[in-house]
Motif scaffolding. Sequence first.
Motif, PDB file in Angstrom:
ATOM      1  N   PRO A 193       9.449   8.370   9.906  1.00 19.84           N
ATOM      2  CA  PRO A 193       8.819   8.776  11.168  1.00 19.84           C
ATOM      3  C   PRO A 193       7.726   9.804  10.987  1.00 19.84           C
ATOM      4  CG  PRO A 193      10.984   9.775  10.964  1.00 19.84           C
ATOM      5  CD  PRO A 193      10.846   8.817   9.824  1.00 19.84           C
ATOM      6  N   ASP A 194       7.734  10.501   9.855  1.00 19.38           N
ATOM      7  CA  ASP A 194       6.695  11.488   9.581  1.00 19.38           C
ATOM      8  C   ASP A 194       6.471  11.546   8.082  1.00 19.38           C
ATOM      9  OD1 ASP A 194       4.929  13.553   9.438  1.00 19.38           O
ATOM     10  OD2 ASP A 194       6.144  15.007  10.518  1.00 19.38           O
ATOM     11  N   THR A 195       5.279  11.143   7.634  1.00 19.61           N
ATOM     12  CA  THR A 195       4.969  11.151   6.210  1.00 19.61           C
ATOM     13  C   THR A 195       4.501  12.517   5.725  1.00 19.61           C
ATOM     14  OG1 THR A 195       2.682  10.476   6.623  1.00 19.61           O
ATOM     15  CG2 THR A 195       4.315   8.722   6.298  1.00 19.61           C
ATOM     16  N   GLY A 196       4.259  13.435   6.661  1.00 18.85           N
ATOM     17  CA  GLY A 196       3.766  14.749   6.297  1.00 18.85           C
ATOM     18  C   GLY A 196       2.267  14.789   6.054  1.00 18.85           C
ATOM     19  N   LEU A 197       1.537  13.745   6.450  1.00 15.19           N
ATOM     20  CA  LEU A 197       0.103  13.673   6.199  1.00 15.19           C
ATOM     21  C   LEU A 197      -0.740  14.185   7.354  1.00 15.19           C
ATOM     22  CD1 LEU A 197      -0.096  10.143   4.501  1.00 15.19           C
ATOM     23  CD2 LEU A 197       0.010  12.389   3.408  1.00 15.19           C
ATOM     24  N   GLY A 198      -0.112  14.726   8.393  1.00 14.46           N
ATOM     25  CA  GLY A 198      -0.865  15.208   9.538  1.00 14.46           C
ATOM     26  C   GLY A 198      -1.738  16.404   9.186  1.00 14.46           C
ATOM     27  N   ASN A 199      -2.784  16.611  10.007  1.00 10.40           N
ATOM     28  CA  ASN A 199      -3.668  17.764   9.835  1.00 10.40           C
ATOM     29  C   ASN A 199      -4.143  18.202  11.216  1.00 10.40           C
ATOM     30  OD1 ASN A 199      -5.791  15.941  10.545  1.00 10.40           O
ATOM     31  ND2 ASN A 199      -5.948  15.319   8.398  1.00 10.40           N
ATOM     32  N   GLY A 200      -5.212  18.980  11.266  1.00 11.10           N
ATOM     33  CA  GLY A 200      -5.699  19.460  12.554  1.00 11.10           C
ATOM     34  C   GLY A 200      -6.226  18.365  13.445  1.00 11.10           C
ATOM     35  N   PHE A 201      -6.564  17.208  12.852  1.00  9.74           N
ATOM     36  CA  PHE A 201      -7.110  16.090  13.629  1.00  9.74           C
ATOM     37  C   PHE A 201      -6.035  15.053  13.946  1.00  9.74           C
ATOM     38  CE2 PHE A 201      -9.353  11.918  13.652  1.00  9.74           C
ATOM     39  CZ  PHE A 201     -10.038  12.096  14.845  1.00  9.74           C
ATOM     40  N   VAL A 202      -5.239  14.713  12.945  1.00 12.59           N
ATOM     41  CA  VAL A 202      -4.140  13.753  13.112  1.00 12.59           C
ATOM     42  C   VAL A 202      -2.838  14.535  13.217  1.00 12.59           C
ATOM     43  CG1 VAL A 202      -2.939  11.783  12.126  1.00 12.59           C
ATOM     44  CG2 VAL A 202      -5.400  12.029  11.781  1.00 12.59           C
ATOM     45  N   SER A 203      -2.143  14.385  14.336  1.00 12.48           N
ATOM     46  CA  SER A 203      -0.918  15.150  14.554  1.00 12.48           C
ATOM     47  C   SER A 203       0.202  14.695  13.643  1.00 12.48           C
ATOM     48  CB  SER A 203      -0.465  15.021  16.017  1.00 12.48           C
ATOM     49  OG  SER A 203      -1.494  15.376  16.892  1.00 12.48           O
ATOM     50  N   ARG A 204       0.338  13.386  13.491  1.00 11.97           N
ATOM     51  CA  ARG A 204       1.468  12.861  12.723  1.00 11.97           C
ATOM     52  C   ARG A 204       1.129  11.457  12.250  1.00 11.97           C
ATOM     53  NH1 ARG A 204       6.962  13.422  15.671  1.00 11.97           N
ATOM     54  NH2 ARG A 204       6.782  15.520  14.787  1.00 11.97           N
ATOM     55  N   VAL A 205       1.633  11.102  11.074  1.00 10.86           N
ATOM     56  CA  VAL A 205       1.467   9.763  10.527  1.00 10.86           C
ATOM     57  C   VAL A 205       2.845   9.224  10.174  1.00 10.86           C
ATOM     58  CG1 VAL A 205       0.421   8.318   8.742  1.00 10.86           C
ATOM     59  CG2 VAL A 205      -0.801  10.339   9.595  1.00 10.86           C
ATOM     60  N   ALA A 206       3.229   8.120  10.787  1.00 16.29           N
ATOM     61  CA  ALA A 206       4.480   7.437  10.470  1.00 16.29           C
ATOM     62  C   ALA A 206       4.162   6.189   9.646  1.00 16.29           C
ATOM     63  CB  ALA A 206       5.218   7.057  11.746  1.00 16.29           C
ATOM     64  N   LEU A 207       5.178   5.640   8.984  1.00 18.36           N
ATOM     65  CA  LEU A 207       4.956   4.461   8.145  1.00 18.36           C
ATOM     66  C   LEU A 207       6.186   3.566   8.173  1.00 18.36           C
ATOM     67  CD1 LEU A 207       3.208   2.946   6.047  1.00 18.36           C
ATOM     68  CD2 LEU A 207       4.421   4.233   4.277  1.00 18.36           C
ATOM     69  N   ALA A 208       5.935   2.268   8.359  1.00 19.63           N
ATOM     70  CA  ALA A 208       6.980   1.251   8.251  1.00 19.63           C
ATOM     71  C   ALA A 208       6.437   0.124   7.393  1.00 19.63           C
ATOM     72  CB  ALA A 208       7.382   0.731   9.628  1.00 19.63           C
ATOM     73  N   THR A 209       7.247  -0.389   6.481  1.00 20.07           N
ATOM     74  CA  THR A 209       6.830  -1.509   5.649  1.00 20.07           C
ATOM     75  C   THR A 209       8.062  -2.276   5.193  1.00 20.07           C
ATOM     76  OG1 THR A 209       5.595  -2.155   3.654  1.00 20.07           O
ATOM     77  CG2 THR A 209       6.810  -0.082   3.553  1.00 20.07           C
ATOM     78  N   GLY A 210       7.952  -3.600   5.184  1.00 27.19           N
ATOM     79  CA  GLY A 210       9.109  -4.395   4.787  1.00 27.19           C
ATOM     80  C   GLY A 210       8.914  -5.870   5.030  1.00 27.19           C
ATOM     81  N   LEU A 211      10.023  -6.584   5.148  1.00 30.25           N
ATOM     82  CA  LEU A 211      10.040  -8.034   5.307  1.00 30.25           C
ATOM     83  C   LEU A 211      10.514  -8.387   6.712  1.00 30.25           C
ATOM     84  CD1 LEU A 211      11.736  -8.954   1.907  1.00 30.25           C
ATOM     85  CD2 LEU A 211       9.287  -8.895   2.411  1.00 30.25           C
TER      86      LEU A 211
END
Length: 387
Positions: free
Chosen positions: A230-248
């Motif tokens: 739910p949170d990759t920790g890649l957020g900054n002052g412009f992007v609040s949060r980055v989530a990631l889902a990947t699979g089949l």
Amino acid sequence: MVQPPKQVDASKPLELTLLVSQDDEDEHTYQVPGTIMVSASADMIAPMQIPLAREASNNSNDSSAGQTSLTLKKGEFRKIRYRGMLPERLRGMVRIEPIGIDASPALVMVIRPAPGQPPLAPVPALADAAPMPGADNPAGAPAALDLLNSTRLSFNEPIYFVAGNSGDNASAKFQLSFKFRLFMPEDPRSRGLLDNLYFGYTQFSLWDLSAPSAPFRDTNYRPSLFYYLPDTGLGNGFVSRVALATGLEHESNGRDGVESRSVNTYFIQPTFSFGNLNDYHLTVSPKAYASLGPTSDNPDLGDYRGHVDLKLAYGKPDGWKFATTLRKGQRGNHGSADTQISYPLSRLIPGTAGFLVASYFYGYGESLLTYNQKEHPQFRIGYALWR
């Protein structure tokens, strides 16, 4: 009972503090037990009773072995601490409730740092605590650890039921969607593959209300197995949060013969959030997917669906939300737009839950069966349990 810290290090004893005060009588004597029992339960784990032993105080006459007396005069109070270890099988969000004591239960996140990892930092005093996220920064987001509060079984994609009549075509559609975290690690903050592996299931149905027997036109079944952060920790002052889902993912309509439709895909779906997540904010979520294996039932599916779904949403958690999913086929003007506008029902009728929703679909393939047929524009209204 004094509320314990929101996060507790399960490699150390759990500590609960009882606050005994005397406000009414001039003097009163309390009997303080040497051991109290608490009921502890976690998501999908039945409650279990855990003994907590009283810590010995500085008073030499006080012993944690048995019951002791405590006399307080009016206006006095005393804190009494109890400690005990949590069983290893209790993981994630745990509910702690004292037995036989009139005290509200507490929810704590149980974390067991892996060997070599630093222990949990002590909870700062209120004066030293960091400001609330978003208080001074319009792009601020809630703390990432807040996302650990989600249960093992949770909503996934929107859950709704909507109906309408467009072009003398009365129809309804509804969707159910859930995800289940297969393994709860000792440290819920882990980003390991197995620790964040989910099974998902989504079912979508189109219901023909115009036909005499009101049959279902098509039902699509979509199980999936995917890694989700739910949170990759890649957020900054412009992007609040980055989530990631990947699979089949497998999608089919469960039919045979000429009406059989199915496809197996590998997908990757980042979700970018912009703005204060507690207020109106924008979410952009492209879902890219590639077919795996033969697609003999629908070999030209990519011509009408393409290989990317673009999901856009703008709204507030307790207010209006606009969301749309856009598809563009590989050839011609094939594609679709599926749009919803929703509003919390509780703001209109106190005591209710969910959302009022209006939806509009235009383009090809509202269901898998008609992926290569252009649908008449459909406007529907209804109820959403999750959006």
